[in-house]
Scaffold this motif. Structure first.
Motif, short mmCIF file in Angstrom:
data_model
loop_
_atom_site.label_atom_id
_atom_site.label_comp_id
_atom_site.label_asym_id
_atom_site.label_seq_id
_atom_site.Cartn_x
_atom_site.Cartn_y
_atom_site.Cartn_z
N LYS A 189 91.04 100.12 57.50
CA LYS A 189 90.36 100.92 58.35
C LYS A 189 89.60 101.87 57.25
O LYS A 189 89.79 102.40 56.17
CB LYS A 189 91.20 102.04 59.15
CG LYS A 189 92.14 101.56 60.33
CD LYS A 189 92.84 102.53 61.00
CE LYS A 189 93.36 101.94 62.41
NZ LYS A 189 94.20 102.88 62.95
N ILE A 190 88.28 102.18 57.88
CA ILE A 190 87.73 103.03 56.90
C ILE A 190 86.64 103.93 57.75
O ILE A 190 86.45 103.64 58.71
CB ILE A 190 86.35 102.35 56.17
CG1 ILE A 190 85.32 103.26 55.31
CG2 ILE A 190 85.83 101.19 57.19
CD1 ILE A 190 84.66 102.27 54.47
N THR A 191 87.06 105.33 57.61
CA THR A 191 86.53 106.45 58.19
C THR A 191 85.06 107.04 57.66
O THR A 191 84.80 106.94 56.46
CB THR A 191 87.44 107.52 58.51
OG1 THR A 191 87.88 108.06 57.51
CG2 THR A 191 88.64 106.79 59.28
N SER A 192 84.56 107.72 58.62
CA SER A 192 83.23 108.66 58.02
C SER A 192 83.70 109.70 57.20
O SER A 192 84.89 110.20 57.11
CB SER A 192 82.37 109.15 59.21
OG SER A 192 83.08 109.85 60.17
N PRO A 193 83.09 110.31 56.38
CA PRO A 193 83.49 111.50 55.39
C PRO A 193 83.77 112.64 56.54
O PRO A 193 84.74 113.41 55.96
CB PRO A 193 81.89 111.81 54.87
CG PRO A 193 81.43 110.57 54.57
CD PRO A 193 81.46 109.93 55.97
N ASP A 194 83.24 112.66 57.77
CA ASP A 194 83.68 113.80 58.64
C ASP A 194 84.84 113.48 59.37
O ASP A 194 85.19 114.24 60.22
CB ASP A 194 82.28 114.44 59.12
CG ASP A 194 81.67 113.44 60.30
OD1 ASP A 194 82.36 112.23 60.58
OD2 ASP A 194 80.88 113.74 60.94
N LYS A 195 85.27 112.28 59.22
CA LYS A 195 86.53 111.77 59.93
C LYS A 195 85.91 111.45 61.44
O LYS A 195 86.83 111.28 62.35
CB LYS A 195 87.50 112.71 59.92
CG LYS A 195 87.93 112.96 58.70
CD LYS A 195 88.54 112.02 57.82
CE LYS A 195 88.89 112.30 56.35
NZ LYS A 195 89.09 111.42 55.51
N SER A 196 84.81 111.28 62.04
CA SER A 196 84.40 111.35 63.39
C SER A 196 84.22 110.09 63.67
O SER A 196 84.30 109.49 65.16
CB SER A 196 83.14 112.21 63.62
OG SER A 196 81.94 111.46 62.92
N ILE A 197 83.92 109.11 62.82
CA ILE A 197 83.78 107.51 63.18
C ILE A 197 84.70 106.56 62.41
O ILE A 197 84.88 107.21 61.22
CB ILE A 197 82.44 107.31 63.66
CG1 ILE A 197 81.77 107.22 62.20
CG2 ILE A 197 81.86 107.90 64.36
CD1 ILE A 197 80.49 107.04 62.23
N TYR A 208 79.09 106.07 57.36
CA TYR A 208 78.37 107.17 57.27
C TYR A 208 78.88 108.28 58.50
O TYR A 208 79.37 107.68 59.36
CB TYR A 208 77.11 107.12 57.37
CG TYR A 208 76.29 106.38 56.06
CD1 TYR A 208 75.62 106.93 55.05
CD2 TYR A 208 76.47 105.09 56.05
CE1 TYR A 208 75.19 106.19 54.11
CE2 TYR A 208 75.91 104.12 54.78
CZ TYR A 208 75.28 104.79 54.16
OH TYR A 208 74.68 104.14 52.87
N ASN A 209 78.47 109.43 58.36
CA ASN A 209 78.55 110.30 59.41
C ASN A 209 77.93 109.87 60.87
O ASN A 209 78.04 110.55 61.78
CB ASN A 209 78.37 111.88 59.09
CG ASN A 209 79.52 112.24 58.17
OD1 ASN A 209 80.47 111.82 57.82
ND2 ASN A 209 79.10 113.16 57.31
N ASP A 210 76.86 109.01 60.57
CA ASP A 210 76.11 108.74 61.81
C ASP A 210 76.22 107.21 61.87
O ASP A 210 75.02 106.66 62.38
CB ASP A 210 74.68 109.60 61.63
CG ASP A 210 73.87 109.06 60.52
OD1 ASP A 210 74.52 108.39 59.77
OD2 ASP A 210 72.78 109.25 60.32
#
Length: 648
Positions: free
Chosen positions: A33-41, A138-140
């Motif tokens: 698993k790999i998440t965005s820096p802001d943990k949103s995706i 990324y966050n987006d």
């Protein structure tokens, strides 16, 4: 500036056998698993029970893409990576950096992502034995690509790339459609056959996606394929071969809670490298430009505009007086554009053009020169562009590039590089290769016609075309749509080419110049029509790039859009709607502290894009960031607002 990179490495061996990963406890054997820096995706990569490598994608806790295949089918029928292939090492990296583009949607861009690199090996293979999957979140959005280590010794042909997108539900999508109105809105299950990116997807009112690619070094540009009744998209494009050192384009899935978040994203550019150190791009200046092609044939005040020196001087004088940076000379300045003997360095009006370039320098106005494939390939392109640079030209508008899109991509890269070496900006027209973030590596590649310019596209262009393209086509990069026509009289005009009026209102035309992101905003009308409507042209001339900040304040695909762009001196807001009139409430939270004077230009009460295009009203008031403005847009209309701080 934050400039932080952290590396982690995991050896998949004994620890993997035990299911223990000391740095990332959510990894299990065969699942990453790999998440965005802001943990949103979240993106997840794994290997299914058959050995197929797969990925999935979740945004804001909603699963949006189910497990979907990765890899390639080779000419010998083998699939890689597949059964027999195992993850040998996994390494992770965190990047918290900042990109400061020479020009762009904003002056400073956070380059924040988490990366996972899987090195996958099959020691028993008699072809390639190693391949890497590199994934960034990324966050987006997310991006991934395939790499063949340079230590490999064999080259293998490819039948197909297996990358696919298995959407979790029957979402709604829109697609780029060449020089036609976009395809969509279309349910995924209704899509059938070839579809071109960018592909913009609405899952629900809080989840939007866009499918595209970044950093296409070689091979076919991305083409999607859909089978009716399904909600699965595969790739009909592929590389010809895999070889030591091969790197695919990044497969990009942008994500946002609004469609405007996709339009505002810089992720596609961030996936491209910074310029090579031998190139200095400090000379690149984005800005507004006049264009002689749509002036041709206009008659006003006893003067007839032509594509000739007297008209060019008249345009340069106006550009200089209004602070416009450029004048674009279109086809036929060096001879008929489709004649094989039209020499782009010595033909027809070359002496006038060289004189005009010098006159423009005295006035502070740069001159762009048209070139197409006939002149660009029959005559040595290196010599031609070197000559333009030595003359002092500011840029090149390149049209009618021939060949398939793989060939066009190679030639586009060549022309862009040669333009950079000769300090020339470049704009590609007439079915160009879609942008994939080149403006980061080559800031001189300021725009391209990834649409049908609105004055050419009367058979397809209506108000909804614009408010669809800005959420689809413009996701790929800067867009040259030639907005800003002020001659909107009923019936035929005296223009030589495309003499029908644009289905729009004056306020919408001015607003569209701001909404459309482009490093060269090319204005199609004559000076006299811009002088006729001072407040609206004042809104255009206030668009002094590069932008400090940009943000889509509101909008819905095919319905309307509200865009804010900030200069050093002002905040500018433009809104445009489809064929339906509407009332909008716009919170002013984007403003800084203190009081601002705002000039508001709205459609007149009886305005309509078909019958009453020229009427508008102007109002000024004092506002602060705590307020909300309420505005009205006519059918096919728009709103233009300029906010300037009131000095104490």
């Amino acid at each position: 500036m934050e400039n932080k990179i952290r590396y982690y490495s995991l050896l998949i061996g004994f620890l993997g056998f035990l299911g223990l990963h000391p740095l990332y406890g959510n990894d299990t054997l065969g699942k990453y698993k790999i998440t965005s820096p802001d943990k949103s995706i979240t993106m997840e990569l794994s290997q299914d029970v058959n050995g197929q490598f797969i990925y999935s994608f979740k945004g804001k806790n909603r699963q949006l893409i189910d497990p979907s295949p990765l890899g390639f089918k080779l000419e010998n029928g083998n699939v890689i990576p597949y059964a027999g292939w195992r993850v040998e090492t996994a390494s992770r990296r965190e990047v918290r950096d900042v990109w400061k583009p020479i020009w762009g949607k904003r002056a400073k861009v956070d380059d924040h992502f988490n990366e996972l690199v899987l090195r996958i090996r099959n020691q028993a293979s008699n072809l390639l034995q190693n391949i890497q999957i590199v994934a960034r979140v990324y966050n987006d959005g997310i991006a991934f690509r395939y790499e063949v280590p340079s230590t490999e010794i064999k080259t293998v042909g490819v039948i197909s790339e297996l990358t696919a997108y298995h959407f979790t539900d029957n979402f709604t999508a829109w697609y780029y459609n060449g020089e036609n109105h976009n395809i969509g809105p279309e349910l995924l299950s209704e899509s059938d056959g070839r579809r071109l990116p960018p592909m913009t997807v609405k899952a629900d009112g809080q989840n939007y996606l866009a499918i595209h690619e970044a950093y296409l070094i070689e091979g076919e540009p991305l083409v999607l394929n859909a089978e009716k009744g399904e909600r699965v998209f595969t790739l009909s494009s592929k590389p010809a071969k895999l070889y030591p050192g091969y790197k695919s384009a990044w497969r990009v899935i942008l994500y946002g809670t609004t469609p405007g978040a996709l339009t505002d994203s810089h992720t596609i550019e961030l996936l491209n490298p910074t310029p090579l150190p031998e190139y200095d791009f400090s000379w690149v200046k984005p800005g507004l430009a006049l264009w002689d092609w749509r002036m041709n044939g206009a008659k006003v005040e006893g003067f007839s505009y032509e594509m000739s020196y007297p008209s060019w001087v008249r345009a340069v004088d106006f550009a200089a007086a209004q602070g416009l940076r450029y004048l674009v000379l279109d086809a036929n300045w060096y001879g008929p554009e489709f004649h094989s003997d039209s020499d782009p360095v010595s033909g027809d009006k070359v002496n006038d053009v060289r004189k005009l370039i010098q006159y423009g320098k005295e006035k502070g106005v740069g001159i762009w020169l048209y070139l197409n494939d006939i002149g660009g390939k029959k005559f040595p392109i290196e010599k031609t562009l070197k000559q333009y640079g030595e003359w002092g030209a500011a840029g090149v508008k390149y049209g009618f590039m021939r060949g398939n899109h793989e060939e066009k991509n190679r030639w586009t890269q060549t022309v862009t590089r040669l333009c950079a070496e000769n300090h020339l900006l470049v704009d590609y027209h007439d079915d160009p290769v879609h942008p994939y973030g080149q403006m980061r590596t080559w800031p001189n590649a300021v725009t391209r016609e990834l649409c049908h310019a609105q004055l050419d596209g009367h058979h397809v262009f209506v108000p909804k075309t614009f408010v669809t393209a800005v959420f689809v086509n413009m996701v790929a990069g800067p867009l040259d749509m030639n907005n800003g026509m002020f001659d909107l009289r009923q019936g035929h005009t005296t223009r030589t080419d495309c003499n029908l009026p644009v289905p729009s209102t004056l306020t919408a035309e001015a607003a569209r110049t701001l909404i459309t992101f482009s490093g060269a905003t090319i204005l199609p009308d004559i000076p006299e029509f811009y002088r006729k409507y001072p407040p609206l042209f004042r809104f255009i001339s206030e668009q002094k790039m590069p932008w400090v900040e940009s943000k889509t304040l509101a909008g819905e695909i095919g319905e309307y859009i509200v865009m804010m762009r900030q200069t050093k001196d002002a905040f500018l807001v433009g809104a445009a709607t489809n064929e339906s009139g509407r009332k909008l409430s716009i919170p002013l939270t984007f403003l800084g502290s203190g009081k601002y004077e705002v000039e508001i230009i709205q459609d007149g009460v009886d305005a309509h894009y078909l019958t009453n295009r020229e009427t508008y009203s102007l109002n000024k008031k004092t506002v602060s960031m705590k307020e909300t403005l309420h505005v009205s847009l006519a059918p096919g209309g728009g709103v233009c607002m300029t906010f300037k701080p009131i000095k104490k």
